[in-house]
Design an enzyme around this catalytic site. Structure first.
Site, PDB file in Angstrom:
ATOM      1  N   HIS A 185      84.629  71.714  20.268  1.00 47.22           N
ATOM      2  CA  HIS A 185      83.633  72.000  19.429  1.00 47.22           C
ATOM      3  C   HIS A 185      83.305  73.405  19.949  1.00 47.22           C
ATOM      4  CE1 HIS A 185      82.201  67.571  18.756  1.00 47.22           C
ATOM      5  NE2 HIS A 185      83.120  68.036  17.881  1.00 47.22           N
ATOM      6  N   GLU A 188      80.564  75.218  22.323  1.00 49.04           N
ATOM      7  CA  GLU A 188      80.191  74.386  23.612  1.00 49.04           C
ATOM      8  C   GLU A 188      80.930  74.891  24.675  1.00 49.04           C
ATOM      9  OE1 GLU A 188      81.049  70.229  22.739  1.00 49.04           O
ATOM     10  OE2 GLU A 188      79.740  69.997  21.150  1.00 49.04           O
ATOM     11  N   HIS A 317      82.713  68.834  26.677  1.00 55.65           N
ATOM     12  CA  HIS A 317      81.846  68.682  25.691  1.00 55.65           C
ATOM     13  C   HIS A 317      80.376  69.361  26.217  1.00 55.65           C
ATOM     14  CE1 HIS A 317      83.834  67.409  21.974  1.00 55.65           C
ATOM     15  NE2 HIS A 317      84.859  67.024  22.784  1.00 55.65           N
ATOM     16  N   GLU A 390      79.464  65.421  29.126  1.00 54.79           N
ATOM     17  CA  GLU A 390      78.569  66.213  28.122  1.00 54.79           C
ATOM     18  C   GLU A 390      77.830  67.298  29.105  1.00 54.79           C
ATOM     19  OE1 GLU A 390      78.412  66.429  25.121  1.00 54.79           O
ATOM     20  OE2 GLU A 390      79.267  64.876  24.108  1.00 54.79           O
TER      21      GLU A 390
END
Length: 553
Positions: A185, A188, A317, A390
């Site tokens: 993404h 990020e 991410h 994350e």
């Protein structure tokens, strides 16, 4: 002439629309049934993708202003946290050159990493700077890292580069393989900086840290720092100082741009699972694409891993301080859930993240790289234990401020090392047993250990060593040899380790011992055990599970 003017006018409108940026806002949504409300919001056209779930069952998310207006019509309670992300980001504090130098000196002194610098996009590397760093690594460490290799070309004619770190980088050896990716993404970049930091750690500590040398000598560790260069470059073009909110790649589809690459992986049954974990609307932020593997980026990743027998993968991410593992596409656990749970529990013990599947922690996801790598093509790849960190908390968001870049990378260093280790052999303490319940001053204690090979390859030539971390403890039998432990197997010592607690040790004192596991003389793991001296004083004791026996209610 009129036709030419009309075409030019239409082209100008289209170009202007393509580059018009909508205001992004951060909101905190409150709900009594968060998952149900997220599903309802999706039907209303409000896509909740990535967010931080609070203890009050709220979720903090970034949304375009048009989606916030849709949110207002639903009646769901929310509060505005940031009403204009661009303005907010531009006013975040930046580090002075002196402060940057101090951070890098701390990194060098404590972690042996000095190669990672601050990039020009809000402190993050641009696509060009990533590639320049890969070239620099090769120039500095030609015997440890390959030249960058293209695993695919994007619609924007940009290369997706991979590199390998190993002791014979230009040869293919029969060693366990791990892979790390980031910037799937485009908004990020904190994940990318964490991956780059780990690369520098391996390269710059190779000649001074025997454990790092063993790991590099006995693994093939691959890195793809930027899987989505078109999307990332788009953010640079619109927000050259960082903060761009573009997420997808830049494929042109039905009058809009972009496919969410982490919703584009197959197989078809995963990409099209009935959980609603992606959008079929081309303009949506999590649009899955017209078919599985429709995108050059996901095709490149798929084709690259085929036949390489990777054992572990971390696909980075941001954000939410989570460690996510399969399945995302099904609302049940994998057959290897015990392994995923053990791996993730060990890793989050180092950084405080929360482990679980996507549907347990956030929301259902379909078409993710993790699910594909795990068992989406077992015939070609075997099972790859893929997970998604994350990176960053609620206040970090997608673009953490400069002062957070190094701390976030460092908090993921231990988990990165762990996941390279367990791709092969990795033995650590599972449990221990003293020959007595309590340890009193003057006692000589015999201790047996149960060790577990958590790794995905067998382990051999092991030595266990006992080390005192207390001035009151003397170790007399401190070494045990272990011939071998199969992958995921355990071994219990039959020859005890022995230590003596000093006769002058105070009662109620915390004492610690360290169990060091060595492979071929190199430290593989170190586990600390502790006990409190003396017999405890019982303030309260109940010997029954039936309160009616000893209690009057």
């Amino acid at each position: 002439m009129k036709k030419i003017l009309f075409v030019l006018f239409f082209f100008t409108i289209m170009v202007s629309a393509a580059f018009t940026q909508e205001t992004w806002q951060k909101v905190k949504i409150f709900s009594d049934d968060l998952r149900s409300d997220i599903a309802m919001l999706r039907k209303s056209g409000v896509i909740i993708d990535e967010g931080y779930i609070g203890k009050d069952n709220s979720i903090s998310v970034f949304l375009p202003a048009s989606d916030v207006e849709k949110l207002r019509t639903t009646g769901i309670r929310f509060e505005m946290v940031i009403d204009d992300w661009d303005s907010y980001y531009k006013n975040l504090p930046v580090l002075s050159p002196e402060e940057q130098l101090a951070v890098r000196q701390h990194s060098k002194q404590n972690y042996g990493v000095e190669g990672l610098t601050y990039g020009t996009m809000g402190g993050y590397y641009t696509y060009a700077e990533i590639n320049a760093q890969l070239d620099s690594m090769r120039a500095r460490f030609p015997n440890l890292i390959t030249q960058k290799v293209s695993i695919g070309t994007t619609v924007g004619s940009r290369q997706i580069y991979a590199v390998k770190i190993s002791d014979n980088p230009d040869a293919t050896e029969n060693e366990p393989r791990a892979i790390y990716t980031s910037l799937t993404h485009a908004r990020e970049p904190a994940g990318m900086m964490s991956v780059m930091y780990y690369m520098f750690y391996l390269l710059e500590n190779y000649n001074t840290n025997p454990s790092v040398k063993y790991l590099v000598d006995n693994r093939e560790i691959w890195f793809v720092p930027c899987l989505n260069p078109d999307g990332y470059e788009h953010n640079r073009s619109t927000n050259p100082n960082g903060g761009g909110q573009w997420r997808k790649n830049r494929s042109l589809n039905s009058g809009s741009y972009g496919v969410d690459l982490n919703r584009n992986f197959g197989p078809y049954t995963y990409w099209n699972s009935p959980n609603g974990g992606s959008s079929t609307t081309p303009s949506a932020i999590d649009y899955r694409g017209p078919s599985e593997f429709s995108e050059l980026e996901s095709q490149g990743y798929r084709n690259f891993v085929v036949g390489k027998n990777f054992k572990t993968a971390l696909n980075y991410h941001t954000y939410s301080n989570l460690l996510i593992f399969p399945y995302g596409c099904w609302t049940y656990l994998t057959p290897d859930s015990a392994i995923f749970s053990e791996f993730s529990s060990d890793m989050v013990a180092m950084n405080g993240y929360s482990p679980g599947t996507a549907w347990q922690l956030l929301y259902p996801v379909r078409g993710s790289s993790d699910d594909f790598l795990y068992d989406g093509d077992v015939e070609s790849n075997g099972k790859i234990f893929a997970m998604t960190p994350e990176v960053g908390g609620d206040s970090d968001g997608f673009w953490p401020q400069q002062s957070r870049i190094f701390p976030l990378a460092i908090e993921n260093l231990g988990p990165n090392l762990y996941y390279s280790w367990v791709a092969g052999d990795y033995v650590s303490l599972y449990s221990y047993q003293f020959d007595r319940q309590y340890v009193n001053p003057g006692d000589q204690v015999q201790m047996n250990l149960t060790m577990k090979n958590k790794g995905l390859s067998g382990a051999s030539n092991l030595t266990l060593e006992l080390e005192s971390l207390s001035s009151f403890i003397t170790v007399s039998n401190n070494s045990v040899n272990v011939p071998s432990i199969p992958s995921r197997g355990s071994f219990t010592t039959t020859s005890p380790m022995i230590f003596t607690l000093s006769a002058i040790a105070p009662i109620d004192t915390l004492c610690k011992l360290r169990i060091i596991t060595k492979k071929d003389g190199v430290t593989m793991s170190a586990d600390t055990i502790s006990f409190i001296t003396g017999v405890p004083t019982f303030v309260f004791q109940d010997t029954t599970n039936n309160p009616l026996t000893n209690w009057t209610i």
